[in-house]
Design a protein around this motif. Structure first.
Motif, PDB file in Angstrom:
ATOM      1  N   LEU A   1      37.254  60.040  65.937  1.00 27.30           N
ATOM      2  CA  LEU A   1      37.007  58.729  65.340  1.00 27.30           C
ATOM      3  C   LEU A   1      36.061  58.827  64.152  1.00 27.30           C
ATOM      4  O   LEU A   1      36.282  58.186  63.119  1.00 27.30           O
ATOM      5  N   SER A   2      35.024  59.640  64.265  1.00 33.01           N
ATOM      6  CA  SER A   2      34.104  59.792  63.133  1.00 33.01           C
ATOM      7  C   SER A   2      34.799  60.475  61.962  1.00 33.01           C
ATOM      8  O   SER A   2      34.538  60.147  60.803  1.00 33.01           O
TER       9      SER A   2
ATOM     10  N   ILE B   1      37.966  60.150  61.275  1.00 33.41           N
ATOM     11  CA  ILE B   1      38.842  59.127  60.699  1.00 33.41           C
ATOM     12  C   ILE B   1      38.045  58.196  59.787  1.00 33.41           C
ATOM     13  O   ILE B   1      38.482  57.849  58.692  1.00 33.41           O
ATOM     14  N   ILE B   2      36.856  57.817  60.236  1.00 28.79           N
ATOM     15  CA  ILE B   2      36.049  56.868  59.457  1.00 28.79           C
ATOM     16  C   ILE B   2      35.446  57.526  58.218  1.00 28.79           C
ATOM     17  O   ILE B   2      35.567  57.015  57.106  1.00 28.79           O
ATOM     18  N   PHE B   3      34.782  58.672  58.404  1.00 27.92           N
ATOM     19  CA  PHE B   3      34.037  59.271  57.301  1.00 27.92           C
ATOM     20  C   PHE B   3      34.915  59.997  56.289  1.00 27.92           C
ATOM     21  O   PHE B   3      34.591  60.066  55.114  1.00 27.92           O
TER      22      PHE B   3
ATOM     23  N   GLN C   1      37.977  59.068  55.675  1.00 30.13           N
ATOM     24  CA  GLN C   1      38.967  58.073  55.290  1.00 30.13           C
ATOM     25  C   GLN C   1      40.385  58.504  55.663  1.00 30.13           C
ATOM     26  O   GLN C   1      41.321  58.411  54.878  1.00 30.13           O
TER      27      GLN C   1
ATOM     28  N   TYR D   1      42.035  57.006  57.961  1.00 26.90           N
ATOM     29  CA  TYR D   1      42.686  55.879  58.616  1.00 26.90           C
ATOM     30  C   TYR D   1      44.026  55.540  57.987  1.00 26.90           C
ATOM     31  O   TYR D   1      44.794  54.767  58.526  1.00 26.90           O
TER      32      TYR D   1
END
Length: 71
Positions: free
Chosen positions: A38-39, A41-43, A45, A47
Motif C-alpha cells: 500500500l505504501s 502504491i501511494i508513494f 503513484q 495507483y
C-alpha cells in the motif's frame, strides 16, 4: 522456509500453542506485506496500475482471513 514450516504444520499434527504461534507470525508477515504494498502504491503513484492494486487486494484479503482465524 517459514511458509514451508507452516504448510507442514497444517498437515502434521502439532501442539496447539505451536500452531497458534506459527499462524500468528504468518498473519503478521502478510499484514506487513500488505502495508508495504500500500505504501508503494501511494508513494510511487502506482495507483494507476491495476496489477499493484490487485496484489494489494489479495494480500489484504489473505491478511484479514488469517487474522480472523488467529483471533
Amino acid at each position: 522456509m517459514f511458509f514451508l514450516a507452516a504448510g507442514v504444520c497444517a498437515i502434521v499434527r502439532v501442539p496447539d500453542h505451536i500452531l497458534f504461534t506459527i499462524w500468528t507470525a504468518v498473519a503478521v508477515i502478510f499484514v506487513l506485506s500488505a502495508l508495504l504494498t500500500l505504501s508503494g502504491i501511494i508513494f510511487a503513484q502506482l495507483y494507476r496500475e491495476m496489477e499493484a492494486i490487485s496484489i494489494f487486494v489479495l494480500q489484504a484479503g489473505l491478511s484479514i482471513f488469517l487474522l480472523t482465524m488467529v483471533l
